[in-house]
Design an enzyme around this catalytic site. Sequence first.
Site, PDB file in Angstrom:
ATOM      1  N   HIS A  30      48.369 -44.146  21.614  1.00 53.40           N
ATOM      2  CA  HIS A  30      47.305 -42.569  21.256  1.00 53.40           C
ATOM      3  C   HIS A  30      49.059 -42.607  20.163  1.00 53.40           C
ATOM      4  CE1 HIS A  30      49.761 -41.067  24.520  1.00 53.40           C
ATOM      5  NE2 HIS A  30      50.144 -39.974  23.876  1.00 53.40           N
ATOM      6  N   CYS A  55      54.542 -33.851  27.938  1.00 55.53           N
ATOM      7  CA  CYS A  55      54.972 -35.041  27.151  1.00 55.53           C
ATOM      8  C   CYS A  55      55.404 -34.895  25.287  1.00 55.53           C
ATOM      9  CB  CYS A  55      53.842 -36.033  27.257  1.00 55.53           C
ATOM     10  SG  CYS A  55      52.014 -35.858  26.364  1.00 55.53           S
TER      11      CYS A  55
END
Length: 663
Positions: free
Chosen positions: A65, A178
């Site tokens: 991603h 993250c």
Amino acid sequence: MSPMITADLVDLDLSADTKEAAARSLAERMVALGRVTDLDGFLADVAAREAQMPTGLDGGIGIPHCRSAHVTEPTLAFGRSPSGIDFGAPDGPADLIFLIAAPAGADDAHLTILSSLARHLMDEAFTQALRTATTAAEAAALIAGEEPPAPQQPADADADPDEGGGEAPFRIVAVTSCPTGIAHTYMAAEALEQAARDAGAELVVETQGSAGFTRIDPAVVAAADGVIFAHDVPVREKERFAGKPTIDVGVKAGINRPAALIAEVRAKAARGEVTRGEVSRPTGPTPVDNAGEPHEGYATRLRKWLMSGVSYMVPFVAAGGLLIALGFALGGWDIDKAPSVAEHFAWGQVDSWAALMFQIGGLAFGFLVPVLAGYIAYGMADRPGLVPGFVGGAVALTIDAGFLGGLVAGLVAGGTVLAIQRVRIPAVLRGIMPVVVIPLLSSIVVGFLMFLVIGKPIASLQKALTDWLSGLSGANAVVLGVILGLMMCFDLGGPVNKVAYAFAVGGLANPNEGSLKVMAAVMAAGMVPPLAMALATAVRGRLFTRTERENGKAAWVLGASFISEGAIPFAAADPLRVIPAAMAGGAVTGALSMAFGCTLRAPHGGVFVIPLIGNPLLYLLAIVAGTVVSAALVVLLKSARGPAFEEGGGERTGAGAKVAVAA
């Protein structure tokens, strides 16, 4: 608005055998629907995200991603691989592949949907339903939430809720985050929540994702028995959790071993271990320390502090440098003498637009030294270091101490704040320490030192360095080019590479002919390793594994974009052959760029800023020469080892191949 996933974005028989090929196959479906405008540019962004941390998860899941300027709207493509694809997960290949594409400015609503998917991936019933789906439309409906899987009955559903004597449950607060803030953040949250339920504990998670974050109620934090941080970026407002048993790990630990983290924080609480700290001082490691180990020495920590400042400075350098370069390209070298566009701007004149870009770029560049100093101090002392750091950087600009002054000001500011924080103060004053006392005292100390004590000597040293760069010519320039080329290719984006890059960027703060030559040489040398590996895999593919050949295709784009990290998979798999070859090619390119007198005002951009380079044809020749030298050397060294295939034609699967994927 289009649905995030449709049947056209689903491949239930994904034939790719590498993560790069899988991403390309799914991305091509996005391109066909107009969701991605530039396939190779988008895949380069995916590869750059993958280089930060593998996206494979336990349970056979891969979630490549990224955020990308080449994405028109948030999109999700799904592929199911019959044979499995290695995404670097500890438990082996992934058969469920989700490619998540978010625009650079994705709105909160879509990020919330992506976050919901990340949580669903931790649900075994959801993943099992995807494995048994028979049509693309069925899989798309499952992922879109239109056909949710049947919930599984918990194993302990019949257990007596009062079992255990009515004892209050262990209460935990957690924070997950993250780098991208799209997937791992929410998957770690879901895993921790499930593990807490299984352990009979109460857990509240604060997800600090791309859509922002909602602070846990202070009363909940106060009542908590323990804290878990599962993060790869700094925890925001970390001081809220001071004084409690704390576990601090990376986000993937929150996904892969949540039960162990629950057990660890319980054990810490049982032993009475708590984080030390007061409201007025940082609690636990600073953002830069979080990436290190307790046994690291001062030199290692110093490097991290400096790299913290450089990493925050680079976007200002890139934006400002590119705008200044575009201003020169459109308006000529006299554009710096143009009047302020606030006073005179002609909408139809190219020169006015050139002046606008030049002046915006100049303002952005003006933040370079204060940002460098401020975030060096931030790396040392967390948020209390920002004010004195920025003040010290501004003083460095005022007294012409430049880049070196910013480095020293940041270190002085961080050290001053840490010293103030060691002073024991009455409890009644602790509330005003971070807001009033620390910024006031540290700014006075840093300003005094920079103006009256160390600033002038540093300014003299900066002037000497600038004069030396201005006078670079002949053999001296070539030798410097060789050294910078070797440094850029030694660790491919690591500390040595960043030192060379920071040296070049620092010269742009006071640009002259010599500093512009240095910037050109550094960028050219940094492009060589990935381009050389791409060329080597193209001309002698049998010397490389199948995975390396796939990495070689992406390396063309990464190298052309000045992303040295594109060669990391090759260096990780075969460092003794790849790194020396890369260094040799980088040295050749650096030397030739300096010898040719090539200049560059833009600190980044690769081949996309060739029109802004002085002597562009010779510059390209220097890059080609270094690439050929490096590729030839790596082919020669690998030829002595033999082909990367066994006699039967099967790919050799040694540790090197696995390291290449993990990297």
